[in-house]
Design a protein around this motif. Structure first.
Motif, PDB file in Angstrom:
ATOM      1  N   GLU A  15       0.770  -1.256  -0.063  1.00  5.22           N
ATOM      2  CA  GLU A  15       0.077  -0.118  -0.146  1.00  5.22           C
ATOM      3  C   GLU A  15       0.905   1.252  -0.164  1.00  5.22           C
ATOM      4  O   GLU A  15       0.416   2.321  -0.672  1.00  5.22           O
ATOM      5  CB  GLU A  15      -0.910   0.046   1.249  1.00  5.22           C
ATOM      6  CG  GLU A  15      -2.230  -0.582   1.083  1.00  5.22           C
ATOM      7  CD  GLU A  15      -3.121  -0.638   2.455  1.00  5.22           C
ATOM      8  OE1 GLU A  15      -3.001   0.357   3.003  1.00  5.22           O
ATOM      9  OE2 GLU A  15      -3.554  -1.614   2.858  1.00  5.22           O
ATOM     10  N   LYS A  16       1.961   1.036   0.673  1.00  2.92           N
ATOM     11  CA  LYS A  16       3.080   2.417   0.782  1.00  2.92           C
ATOM     12  C   LYS A  16       3.415   2.775  -0.574  1.00  2.92           C
ATOM     13  O   LYS A  16       3.409   3.971  -0.789  1.00  2.92           O
ATOM     14  CB  LYS A  16       3.972   2.048   1.618  1.00  2.92           C
ATOM     15  CG  LYS A  16       3.681   2.003   3.115  1.00  2.92           C
ATOM     16  CD  LYS A  16       4.863   1.598   3.941  1.00  2.92           C
ATOM     17  CE  LYS A  16       4.463   1.423   5.353  1.00  2.92           C
ATOM     18  NZ  LYS A  16       5.652   1.205   6.429  1.00  2.92           N
ATOM     19  N   ASP A  74       1.673   2.472  -3.422  1.00  7.25           N
ATOM     20  CA  ASP A  74       0.610   3.344  -4.054  1.00  7.25           C
ATOM     21  C   ASP A  74       0.338   4.864  -3.603  1.00  7.25           C
ATOM     22  O   ASP A  74       0.112   5.703  -4.235  1.00  7.25           O
ATOM     23  CB  ASP A  74      -0.783   2.721  -3.893  1.00  7.25           C
ATOM     24  CG  ASP A  74      -0.649   1.381  -4.556  1.00  7.25           C
ATOM     25  OD1 ASP A  74      -0.013   1.129  -5.631  1.00  7.25           O
ATOM     26  OD2 ASP A  74      -1.258   0.355  -4.248  1.00  7.25           O
ATOM     27  N   GLN A  75       0.406   4.790  -2.336  1.00  5.44           N
ATOM     28  CA  GLN A  75       0.438   6.138  -1.405  1.00  5.44           C
ATOM     29  C   GLN A  75       1.476   6.936  -2.032  1.00  5.44           C
ATOM     30  O   GLN A  75       1.169   8.186  -2.120  1.00  5.44           O
ATOM     31  CB  GLN A  75       0.327   5.849   0.029  1.00  5.44           C
ATOM     32  CG  GLN A  75       0.411   7.077   0.863  1.00  5.44           C
ATOM     33  CD  GLN A  75       0.359   6.744   2.245  1.00  5.44           C
ATOM     34  OE1 GLN A  75       0.684   5.565   2.798  1.00  5.44           O
ATOM     35  NE2 GLN A  75       0.265   7.622   3.080  1.00  5.44           N
ATOM     36  N   PHE A  76       2.653   6.667  -1.882  1.00  2.00           N
ATOM     37  CA  PHE A  76       3.938   7.398  -2.653  1.00  2.00           C
ATOM     38  C   PHE A  76       3.585   7.790  -3.830  1.00  2.00           C
ATOM     39  O   PHE A  76       3.702   9.056  -4.182  1.00  2.00           O
ATOM     40  CB  PHE A  76       5.181   6.322  -2.579  1.00  2.00           C
ATOM     41  CG  PHE A  76       6.396   6.934  -3.272  1.00  2.00           C
ATOM     42  CD1 PHE A  76       7.065   7.895  -2.349  1.00  2.00           C
ATOM     43  CD2 PHE A  76       6.817   6.822  -4.437  1.00  2.00           C
ATOM     44  CE1 PHE A  76       8.272   8.588  -2.906  1.00  2.00           C
ATOM     45  CE2 PHE A  76       7.977   7.263  -5.007  1.00  2.00           C
ATOM     46  CZ  PHE A  76       8.628   8.241  -4.218  1.00  2.00           C
ATOM     47  N   LYS A  77       2.957   6.892  -4.943  1.00  2.16           N
ATOM     48  CA  LYS A  77       2.969   7.276  -6.346  1.00  2.16           C
ATOM     49  C   LYS A  77       1.762   8.684  -6.370  1.00  2.16           C
ATOM     50  O   LYS A  77       2.027   9.559  -6.975  1.00  2.16           O
ATOM     51  CB  LYS A  77       2.490   6.268  -7.170  1.00  2.16           C
ATOM     52  CG  LYS A  77       3.492   5.318  -7.440  1.00  2.16           C
ATOM     53  CD  LYS A  77       2.880   4.274  -8.322  1.00  2.16           C
ATOM     54  CE  LYS A  77       4.016   3.052  -8.600  1.00  2.16           C
ATOM     55  NZ  LYS A  77       3.607   1.936  -9.336  1.00  2.16           N
ATOM     56  N   ARG A  78       0.781   8.086  -5.471  1.00  3.63           N
ATOM     57  CA  ARG A  78      -0.406   9.401  -5.364  1.00  3.63           C
ATOM     58  C   ARG A  78       0.111  10.697  -4.900  1.00  3.63           C
ATOM     59  O   ARG A  78      -0.079  11.569  -5.487  1.00  3.63           O
ATOM     60  CB  ARG A  78      -1.374   8.913  -4.601  1.00  3.63           C
ATOM     61  CG  ARG A  78      -2.749   9.561  -4.487  1.00  3.63           C
ATOM     62  CD  ARG A  78      -3.879   8.970  -4.028  1.00  3.63           C
ATOM     63  NE  ARG A  78      -3.532   7.851  -2.824  1.00  3.63           N
ATOM     64  CZ  ARG A  78      -3.222   8.327  -1.694  1.00  3.63           C
ATOM     65  NH1 ARG A  78      -3.068   9.655  -1.105  1.00  3.63           N
ATOM     66  NH2 ARG A  78      -3.038   7.563  -0.417  1.00  3.63           N
ATOM     67  N   MET A  79       1.014  10.562  -3.999  1.00  2.00           N
ATOM     68  CA  MET A  79       1.324  11.842  -3.182  1.00  2.00           C
ATOM     69  C   MET A  79       2.448  12.525  -4.005  1.00  2.00           C
ATOM     70  O   MET A  79       2.447  13.730  -4.263  1.00  2.00           O
ATOM     71  CB  MET A  79       1.868  11.452  -1.983  1.00  2.00           C
ATOM     72  CG  MET A  79       0.855  11.252  -0.912  1.00  2.00           C
ATOM     73  SD  MET A  79       1.531  10.714   0.813  1.00  2.00           S
ATOM     74  CE  MET A  79       2.092  12.585   1.303  1.00  2.00           C
ATOM     75  N   GLU A  96       0.232  14.200  -6.639  1.00  2.00           N
ATOM     76  CA  GLU A  96      -0.352  15.403  -6.263  1.00  2.00           C
ATOM     77  C   GLU A  96       0.525  16.627  -5.976  1.00  2.00           C
ATOM     78  O   GLU A  96       0.300  17.691  -6.329  1.00  2.00           O
ATOM     79  CB  GLU A  96      -1.158  15.138  -5.028  1.00  2.00           C
ATOM     80  CG  GLU A  96      -2.267  14.150  -5.331  1.00  2.00           C
ATOM     81  CD  GLU A  96      -2.720  13.770  -3.748  1.00  2.00           C
ATOM     82  OE1 GLU A  96      -2.122  14.064  -2.724  1.00  2.00           O
ATOM     83  OE2 GLU A  96      -3.576  12.767  -3.845  1.00  2.00           O
ATOM     84  N   ILE A 105       6.253   9.108   4.478  1.00  2.00           N
ATOM     85  CA  ILE A 105       5.387   7.824   4.360  1.00  2.00           C
ATOM     86  C   ILE A 105       6.302   6.708   5.376  1.00  2.00           C
ATOM     87  O   ILE A 105       5.653   5.947   6.322  1.00  2.00           O
ATOM     88  CB  ILE A 105       5.442   6.989   3.042  1.00  2.00           C
ATOM     89  CG1 ILE A 105       4.327   8.209   2.265  1.00  2.00           C
ATOM     90  CG2 ILE A 105       4.889   5.735   2.987  1.00  2.00           C
ATOM     91  CD1 ILE A 105       4.099   7.835   0.868  1.00  2.00           C
TER      92      ILE A 105
END
Length: 171
Positions: free
Chosen positions: A63-64, A66-71, A74, A103
């Motif tokens: 999950e980290k 995906d969170q990294f890519k999203r952030m 943004e 993260i």
């Protein structure tokens, strides 16, 4: 040989000179002679290098990621538009490092030597205090009874630590 010999040596190194002599017949150039000097040399202990905190990139999993890519996307969209390869690179690097640090965080600057001891508890601490006190008493009084008491406290401390490690690791 009746000439003068000049050897440049620092004043503080004079005490380390053991022997000095000229090797006759071994001339590099006519006006120079080979000089041999024995010195006492103490090796310097290597300095311990302080570890630098590092971003825990090895924790970027699942999950980290995906969170990294999203952030990163943004933050890139929020940022101002810059021109030039170097400027784009610098901005992107800052964004990636900042997001990764948010993260997963950073490692300690001290490394494994100063990590918290997971087996340390009050029982172990009290046992080590008794051992330390027994050692000091033995060294001050220098008696056989004091030594015996220290040896016994040392054994007890090792047992307590072993029990604490065994207790925690089996849970």
């Amino acid at each position: 040989y009746h000439g003068y010999i000049y050897i440049y040596i620092y004043t503080h190194d004079k005490r380390n000179v053991i022997n000095c002599k000229v090797i006759l017949g071994e001339a590099c150039v006519k006006q120079h002679r080979l000089v041999v000097m024995d010195l006492k040399v103490k090796g310097k202990k290597p300095r311990k290098r302080r570890k630098r905190p590092r971003i825990k990139v090895w924790d970027l999993k699942g999950e980290k990621v995906d969170q990294f890519k999203r952030m990163v996307r943004e933050r890139r969209q929020e940022g101002k538009i810059v021109q030039g390869v170097e400027n784009i690179w610098t901005e992107m690097k800052g964004i990636c490092v900042g997001v990764a640090e948010e993260i997963v965080g950073r490692t300690s600057a001290y490394g494994a030597t100063r990590e918290e001891k997971w087996w340390w508890n009050e029982e172990v601490q009290e046992s080590l205090k008794r051992k330390s006190k027994a050692f000091k008493d033995w060294k001050v009084r220098n008696t056989q009874g004091g030594q015996d008491r220290y040896i016994e406290e040392n054994r007890n401390s090792k047992r307590k630590i072993g029990a604490a490690i065994g207790r925690v690791s089996h849970q």
